[in-house]
Design a protein around this motif. Structure first.
Motif, PDB file in Angstrom:
ATOM      1  N   TYR A   1      54.411  53.348  72.890  1.00  9.33           N
ATOM      2  CA  TYR A   1      54.965  53.003  71.586  1.00  9.33           C
ATOM      3  C   TYR A   1      55.376  54.305  70.905  1.00  9.33           C
ATOM      4  O   TYR A   1      54.604  55.275  70.913  1.00  9.33           O
ATOM      5  N   ILE A   2      56.562  54.323  70.336  1.00  3.61           N
ATOM      6  CA  ILE A   2      57.075  55.520  69.682  1.00  3.61           C
ATOM      7  C   ILE A   2      57.208  55.247  68.188  1.00  3.61           C
ATOM      8  O   ILE A   2      57.878  54.303  67.780  1.00  3.61           O
ATOM      9  N   VAL A   3      56.533  56.087  67.407  1.00  2.00           N
ATOM     10  CA  VAL A   3      56.580  55.980  65.949  1.00  2.00           C
ATOM     11  C   VAL A   3      57.198  57.265  65.399  1.00  2.00           C
ATOM     12  O   VAL A   3      57.255  58.281  66.091  1.00  2.00           O
ATOM     13  N   PRO A   4      57.646  57.238  64.149  1.00  2.00           N
ATOM     14  CA  PRO A   4      58.228  58.465  63.575  1.00  2.00           C
ATOM     15  C   PRO A   4      57.216  59.610  63.534  1.00  2.00           C
ATOM     16  O   PRO A   4      56.022  59.398  63.302  1.00  2.00           O
TER      17      PRO A   4
ATOM     18  N   ASP B   1      47.995  54.558  60.495  1.00  2.00           N
ATOM     19  CA  ASP B   1      49.220  53.818  60.177  1.00  2.00           C
ATOM     20  C   ASP B   1      49.988  53.444  61.441  1.00  2.00           C
ATOM     21  O   ASP B   1      50.543  52.352  61.537  1.00  2.00           O
ATOM     22  N   ALA B   2      49.995  54.352  62.420  1.00  2.00           N
ATOM     23  CA  ALA B   2      50.691  54.067  63.676  1.00  2.00           C
ATOM     24  C   ALA B   2      50.050  52.884  64.395  1.00  2.00           C
ATOM     25  O   ALA B   2      50.740  52.008  64.913  1.00  2.00           O
ATOM     26  N   VAL B   3      48.723  52.856  64.426  1.00  2.00           N
ATOM     27  CA  VAL B   3      48.018  51.743  65.068  1.00  2.00           C
ATOM     28  C   VAL B   3      48.346  50.437  64.343  1.00  2.00           C
ATOM     29  O   VAL B   3      48.628  49.420  64.977  1.00  2.00           O
TER      30      VAL B   3
ATOM     31  N   ASP C   1      42.131  41.086  65.502  1.00  2.00           N
ATOM     32  CA  ASP C   1      42.424  41.825  64.278  1.00  2.00           C
ATOM     33  C   ASP C   1      41.467  42.999  64.061  1.00  2.00           C
ATOM     34  O   ASP C   1      41.684  43.825  63.178  1.00  2.00           O
ATOM     35  N   ALA C   2      40.420  43.062  64.851  1.00  2.00           N
ATOM     36  CA  ALA C   2      39.440  44.140  64.706  1.00  2.00           C
ATOM     37  C   ALA C   2      39.902  45.383  65.459  1.00  2.00           C
ATOM     38  O   ALA C   2      40.229  45.316  66.636  1.00  2.00           O
ATOM     39  N   VAL C   3      39.932  46.498  64.750  1.00  2.00           N
ATOM     40  CA  VAL C   3      40.362  47.765  65.333  1.00  2.00           C
ATOM     41  C   VAL C   3      39.336  48.824  64.965  1.00  2.00           C
ATOM     42  O   VAL C   3      38.937  48.929  63.805  1.00  2.00           O
TER      43      VAL C   3
ATOM     44  N   MET D   1      51.052  49.761  62.684  1.00  2.00           N
ATOM     45  CA  MET D   1      52.440  49.426  62.992  1.00  2.00           C
ATOM     46  C   MET D   1      52.544  48.709  64.338  1.00  2.00           C
ATOM     47  O   MET D   1      53.269  47.726  64.473  1.00  2.00           O
ATOM     48  N   VAL D   2      51.807  49.214  65.320  1.00  2.00           N
ATOM     49  CA  VAL D   2      51.848  48.612  66.660  1.00  2.00           C
ATOM     50  C   VAL D   2      51.212  47.224  66.633  1.00  2.00           C
ATOM     51  O   VAL D   2      51.786  46.254  67.139  1.00  2.00           O
ATOM     52  N   ILE D   3      50.034  47.107  66.056  1.00  2.00           N
ATOM     53  CA  ILE D   3      49.326  45.832  66.047  1.00  2.00           C
ATOM     54  C   ILE D   3      50.089  44.759  65.275  1.00  2.00           C
ATOM     55  O   ILE D   3      50.098  43.594  65.658  1.00  2.00           O
ATOM     56  N   SER D   4      50.760  45.147  64.201  1.00  2.00           N
ATOM     57  CA  SER D   4      51.504  44.179  63.392  1.00  2.00           C
ATOM     58  C   SER D   4      52.865  43.821  63.988  1.00  2.00           C
ATOM     59  O   SER D   4      53.561  42.965  63.462  1.00  2.00           O
ATOM     60  N   GLY D   5      53.241  44.486  65.088  1.00  2.00           N
ATOM     61  CA  GLY D   5      54.505  44.180  65.739  1.00  2.00           C
ATOM     62  C   GLY D   5      55.706  44.890  65.138  1.00  2.00           C
ATOM     63  O   GLY D   5      56.852  44.561  65.461  1.00  2.00           O
ATOM     64  N   LYS D   6      55.475  45.889  64.292  1.00  2.00           N
ATOM     65  CA  LYS D   6      56.588  46.637  63.703  1.00  2.00           C
ATOM     66  C   LYS D   6      57.212  47.626  64.681  1.00  2.00           C
ATOM     67  O   LYS D   6      58.289  48.151  64.433  1.00  2.00           O
ATOM     68  N   VAL D   7      56.500  47.878  65.781  1.00  2.00           N
ATOM     69  CA  VAL D   7      56.995  48.785  66.820  1.00  2.00           C
ATOM     70  C   VAL D   7      56.909  48.053  68.151  1.00  2.00           C
ATOM     71  O   VAL D   7      55.862  47.510  68.498  1.00  2.00           O
TER      72      VAL D   7
END
Length: 126
Positions: A86-89, A96-98, A30-32, A100-106
């Motif tokens: 990973y492709i984000v809007p 926010d992109a990081v 969880d550490a970023v 999104m990726v870590i939480s599995g939204k992308v």
């Protein structure tokens, strides 16, 4: 895991050939943490700009790359370099992109966003 994000001067995610900077994050559970920022070498290239960014991402020891778009040549190179893409809007902040990726939204991309040139694309997120 080392994760990289290609961003513009306002830390918004862009494509590998357009972003001014490569941000390098270290992810440990969880550490970023942001551990580096450097100019994108793509901006000095005359042709195939995104490929220069991808090569630098791999040299930095990254496992993954977050972008807002990627063409077929870049996508194929990323696959050959064993980089997860990973492709984000477009316009999403790097932080926010990081998240999104870590939480599995992308999910990891399984195809480029376009074949040739820059095209608008529709993406779905969970």
């Amino acid at each position: 895991m080392k994760l990289t994000v290609i961003v513009d001067s306002e830390n918004r995610v862009t494509g590998p050939g357009e972003g001014e900077y490569i941000l390098i994050y270290e992810v440990n559970g969880d550490a970023v943490g942001l551990i580096g920022k450097e100019p994108n070498p793509a901006l000095q290239a005359e042709m195939h700009r995104g490929l220069y960014a991808l090569r630098r991402v791999k040299e930095l020891g990254a496992d993954s790359l977050i972008v807002s778009e990627i063409g077929r040549p870049g996508f194929n190179l990323a696959k050959s370099l064993n980089l997860k893409v990973y492709i984000v809007p477009e316009g999403v902040s790097a932080d926010d992109a990081v998240k999104m990726v870590i939480s599995g939204k992308v999910n990891v991309a399984n195809a480029p966003t376009h074949e040739h040139g820059h095209h608008e694309h529709g993406l779905e997120f969970r």
